[in-house]
Design a protein around this motif. Structure first.
Motif, PDB file in Angstrom:
ATOM      1  N   SER A 183     -11.218  -1.575 -12.690  1.00 52.10           N
ATOM      2  CA  SER A 183     -10.574  -2.521 -11.774  1.00 52.10           C
ATOM      3  C   SER A 183      -9.207  -2.001 -11.331  1.00 52.10           C
ATOM      4  O   SER A 183      -8.818  -2.143 -10.176  1.00 52.10           O
ATOM      5  CB  SER A 183     -10.455  -3.907 -12.416  1.00 52.10           C
TER       6      SER A 183
ATOM      7  N   ASP B 295      -6.879  -7.392  -9.484  1.00 50.52           N
ATOM      8  CA  ASP B 295      -7.209  -7.052  -8.097  1.00 50.52           C
ATOM      9  C   ASP B 295      -6.004  -6.437  -7.400  1.00 50.52           C
ATOM     10  O   ASP B 295      -4.928  -6.282  -7.986  1.00 50.52           O
ATOM     11  CB  ASP B 295      -7.755  -8.266  -7.339  1.00 50.52           C
ATOM     12  N   SER B 296      -6.173  -6.053  -6.134  1.00 44.37           N
ATOM     13  CA  SER B 296      -5.125  -5.314  -5.425  1.00 44.37           C
ATOM     14  C   SER B 296      -3.895  -6.166  -5.147  1.00 44.37           C
ATOM     15  O   SER B 296      -2.841  -5.637  -4.823  1.00 44.37           O
ATOM     16  CB  SER B 296      -5.665  -4.742  -4.115  1.00 44.37           C
TER      17      SER B 296
ATOM     18  N   THR C 272      -1.971  -3.251   0.614  1.00 44.76           N
ATOM     19  CA  THR C 272      -2.538  -3.253  -0.731  1.00 44.76           C
ATOM     20  C   THR C 272      -1.765  -2.301  -1.623  1.00 44.76           C
ATOM     21  O   THR C 272      -1.021  -1.432  -1.161  1.00 44.76           O
ATOM     22  CB  THR C 272      -4.014  -2.805  -0.710  1.00 44.76           C
ATOM     23  N   ALA C 273      -1.988  -2.455  -2.935  1.00 50.10           N
ATOM     24  CA  ALA C 273      -1.333  -1.566  -3.892  1.00 50.10           C
ATOM     25  C   ALA C 273      -1.705  -0.119  -3.614  1.00 50.10           C
ATOM     26  O   ALA C 273      -0.887   0.783  -3.730  1.00 50.10           O
ATOM     27  CB  ALA C 273      -1.728  -1.959  -5.312  1.00 50.10           C
ATOM     28  N   GLU C 274      -2.967   0.108  -3.209  1.00 55.23           N
ATOM     29  CA  GLU C 274      -3.411   1.484  -2.986  1.00 55.23           C
ATOM     30  C   GLU C 274      -2.664   2.106  -1.806  1.00 55.23           C
ATOM     31  O   GLU C 274      -2.345   3.288  -1.814  1.00 55.23           O
ATOM     32  CB  GLU C 274      -4.919   1.505  -2.748  1.00 55.23           C
ATOM     33  N   GLN C 275      -2.347   1.315  -0.788  1.00 50.07           N
ATOM     34  CA  GLN C 275      -1.632   1.859   0.367  1.00 50.07           C
ATOM     35  C   GLN C 275      -0.198   2.235   0.040  1.00 50.07           C
ATOM     36  O   GLN C 275       0.386   3.079   0.684  1.00 50.07           O
ATOM     37  CB  GLN C 275      -1.647   0.836   1.511  1.00 50.07           C
TER      38      GLN C 275
ATOM     39  N   ARG D 184      -9.693   8.232  -8.108  1.00 56.29           N
ATOM     40  CA  ARG D 184      -8.859   7.563  -7.104  1.00 56.29           C
ATOM     41  C   ARG D 184      -7.439   8.111  -7.079  1.00 56.29           C
ATOM     42  O   ARG D 184      -6.561   7.554  -6.419  1.00 56.29           O
ATOM     43  CB  ARG D 184      -8.805   6.058  -7.381  1.00 56.29           C
TER      44      ARG D 184
ATOM     45  N   SER E 142       0.644   3.550  -2.776  1.00 60.23           N
ATOM     46  CA  SER E 142       0.581   4.439  -3.925  1.00 60.23           C
ATOM     47  C   SER E 142       1.289   5.769  -3.721  1.00 60.23           C
ATOM     48  O   SER E 142       1.635   6.431  -4.679  1.00 60.23           O
ATOM     49  CB  SER E 142      -0.881   4.696  -4.301  1.00 60.23           C
TER      50      SER E 142
ATOM     51  N   SER F   7       2.598   1.632  -9.685  1.00 64.41           N
ATOM     52  CA  SER F   7       2.707   0.173  -9.625  1.00 64.41           C
ATOM     53  C   SER F   7       2.209  -0.524 -10.880  1.00 64.41           C
ATOM     54  O   SER F   7       2.462  -1.710 -11.056  1.00 64.41           O
ATOM     55  CB  SER F   7       1.905  -0.358  -8.429  1.00 64.41           C
TER      56      SER F   7
ATOM     57  N   ALA G 150      -8.070  -1.211  -7.490  1.00 59.34           N
ATOM     58  CA  ALA G 150      -6.970  -1.992  -6.938  1.00 59.34           C
ATOM     59  C   ALA G 150      -5.735  -1.147  -6.640  1.00 59.34           C
ATOM     60  O   ALA G 150      -5.023  -1.404  -5.669  1.00 59.34           O
ATOM     61  CB  ALA G 150      -6.596  -3.114  -7.911  1.00 59.34           C
ATOM     62  N   TYR G 151      -5.471  -0.134  -7.480  1.00 56.34           N
ATOM     63  CA  TYR G 151      -4.192   0.576  -7.392  1.00 56.34           C
ATOM     64  C   TYR G 151      -4.310   2.053  -7.054  1.00 56.34           C
ATOM     65  O   TYR G 151      -3.312   2.683  -6.693  1.00 56.34           O
ATOM     66  CB  TYR G 151      -3.420   0.413  -8.712  1.00 56.34           C
TER      67      TYR G 151
END
Length: 199
Positions: free
Chosen positions: A119, A93-94, A2-5, A150, A7, A12, A123-124
């Motif tokens: 959102s 979304d991600s 995912t985008a968060e992983q 976040r 980061s 992004s 997602a990010y």
């Protein structure tokens, strides 16, 4: 992944919110981002829902980035600016896929900066940069807190330099803003953050 992983390595996405006075603010910001921005930009500008908007066409003449109205189920790509259509909330979304929603007004507006920012936060995470520009009201302040919680980065136009200080001041009043800058300095900071994390 995912985008968060992802980061930890780089930013992004950039999300921007503006209202009254925002067309001039967006023109200055987007015009100074340059043609090679390696991330997409999502924009909520409060618009009259009764009229078709030409905002994308206006901004496209002022920036080297591609500018378009966001479409449902569209996947975002770097170097493109996606404008929330009138009377539609814009969410991402991600996977970088956009959603347009007709759910109820938030702070009397649709599209809502708060919903976009929330959102983006989900997602990010820390890979997000958000910017709050000129505008009346408080839209965006809750979203600022969501993004900061976040690990994202929050940039706000200095309310003293904003044509309408309500939105930027509400964001500053959250106490979690990373940068408070004159409008003309925001693009350079965004570019610097995005590029620094990619080297």
């Amino acid at each position: 992944m995912t985008a968060e992983q992802t980061s930890a390595d780089h930013y992004s996405i950039v999300a921007v919110a503006s209202s009254a006075g925002g067309i001039q603010g967006l023109t200055v910001l987007l015009g100074a981002l340059g043609p090679e921005l390696p991330v997409p930009v999502l924009v909520v500008q409060h618009l009259d829902p009764r009229h078709r908007t030409v905002l994308a066409e206006i901004l496209a003449r002022r920036t080297e980035l591609r500018v378009k109205l966001a479409e449902a189920e569209e996947r975002v790509v770097p170097g493109t600016v996606y404008i929330a259509p009138p009377d539609r909330h814009l969410l991402v979304d991600s996977g970088g896929v956009l959603t347009l929603s007709c759910t109820e007004l938030v702070h009397f507006v649709r599209p809502s900066a708060d919903l976009l920012f929330e959102s983006v936060a989900g997602a990010y995470g820390a890979a997000a940069i958000i910017c709050v520009l000129t505008g009346s009201g408080r839209d965006g302040a809750m979203g600022v807190e969501a993004v900061k919680s976040r690990g994202g980065t929050v940039i706000v136009q200095d309310p003293r330099t904003a044509q309408f200080p309500g939105m930027p001041q509400a964001a500053v009043d959250t106490g979690v803003v990373d940068f408070v800058l004159p409008l003309e300095e925001i693009a350079a900071v965004v570019r610097g953050l995005v590029e620094a994390k990619r080297q």
